[in-house]
Design a protein around this motif. Structure first.
Motif, PDB file in Angstrom:
ATOM      1  N   UNK A 171       0.825  -1.216   0.000  1.00 28.12           N
ATOM      2  CA  UNK A 171       0.000   0.000   0.000  1.00 28.12           C
ATOM      3  C   UNK A 171       0.858   1.264   0.000  1.00 28.12           C
ATOM      4  N   UNK A 172       2.037   1.220   0.628  1.00 31.66           N
ATOM      5  CA  UNK A 172       2.945   2.369   0.617  1.00 31.66           C
ATOM      6  C   UNK A 172       3.492   2.605  -0.786  1.00 31.66           C
ATOM      7  N   UNK A 173       3.843   1.508  -1.461  1.00 31.40           N
ATOM      8  CA  UNK A 173       4.357   1.606  -2.829  1.00 31.40           C
ATOM      9  C   UNK A 173       3.272   2.159  -3.747  1.00 31.40           C
ATOM     10  N   UNK A 174       2.046   1.678  -3.595  1.00 29.93           N
ATOM     11  CA  UNK A 174       0.940   2.159  -4.431  1.00 29.93           C
ATOM     12  C   UNK A 174       0.712   3.656  -4.218  1.00 29.93           C
ATOM     13  N   UNK A 175       0.727   4.104  -2.972  1.00 31.83           N
ATOM     14  CA  UNK A 175       0.542   5.536  -2.682  1.00 31.83           C
ATOM     15  C   UNK A 175       1.678   6.361  -3.283  1.00 31.83           C
ATOM     16  N   UNK A 176       2.903   5.906  -3.093  1.00 31.41           N
ATOM     17  CA  UNK A 176       4.043   6.681  -3.598  1.00 31.41           C
ATOM     18  C   UNK A 176       4.059   6.712  -5.117  1.00 31.41           C
ATOM     19  N   UNK A 177       3.643   5.640  -5.759  1.00 34.27           N
ATOM     20  CA  UNK A 177       3.562   5.642  -7.221  1.00 34.27           C
ATOM     21  C   UNK A 177       2.512   6.653  -7.690  1.00 34.27           C
TER      22      UNK A 177
END
Length: 120
Positions: free
Chosen positions: A107-113
């Motif tokens: 979820x952190x990767x998705x938000x940062x992307x």
């Protein structure tokens, strides 16, 4: 689009690459992900070669590598990853795309992307 995962921890690097590739597949985004294991290797990247960089070398090494990359290449969107929030505010002042506090989750990767792609 070329992305870089810059971390010395092989396990974390592999997991981040997998999650970034998964996110790009889900969104039908063409992407090539490269692995960079040292700040020195990151510093050898030509300006414009990387559009989004996840940088998590730890402590000041990660922050300094991120800041140096930004100075060389203003267009590169930087996501700083660290074990403490110590560099989060400085990253905000330097206009990094995001800051991720370890442990990193999908979820952190998705938000940062999403944040990094807003400016493209």
């Amino acid at each position: 689009m070329k992305l870089a995962v810059c971390t010395a921890q092989a396990e974390e690097q592999a997991r981040l690459c997998e999650w970034i590739e998964q996110y790009c597949r889900l969104r039908s985004l063409p992407a090539a992900v490269v692995r960079i294991s040292t700040p020195q290797e990151l510093s050898r990247q030509a300006p414009g070669a990387i559009q989004i960089a996840y940088i998590g070398f730890g402590s000041s090494a990660g922050f300094l590598a991120a800041r140096a990359l930004q100075e060389r290449d203003r267009a590169c969107r930087i996501i700083l990853i660290d074990d403490t929030t110590q560099y989060a505010i400085q990253g905000l002042h330097l206009h990094f795309a995001d800051f991720i506090l370890r442990p990193v989750e999908f979820r952190h990767v998705a938000r940062s992307m999403r944040l990094a792609l807003e400016r493209f």
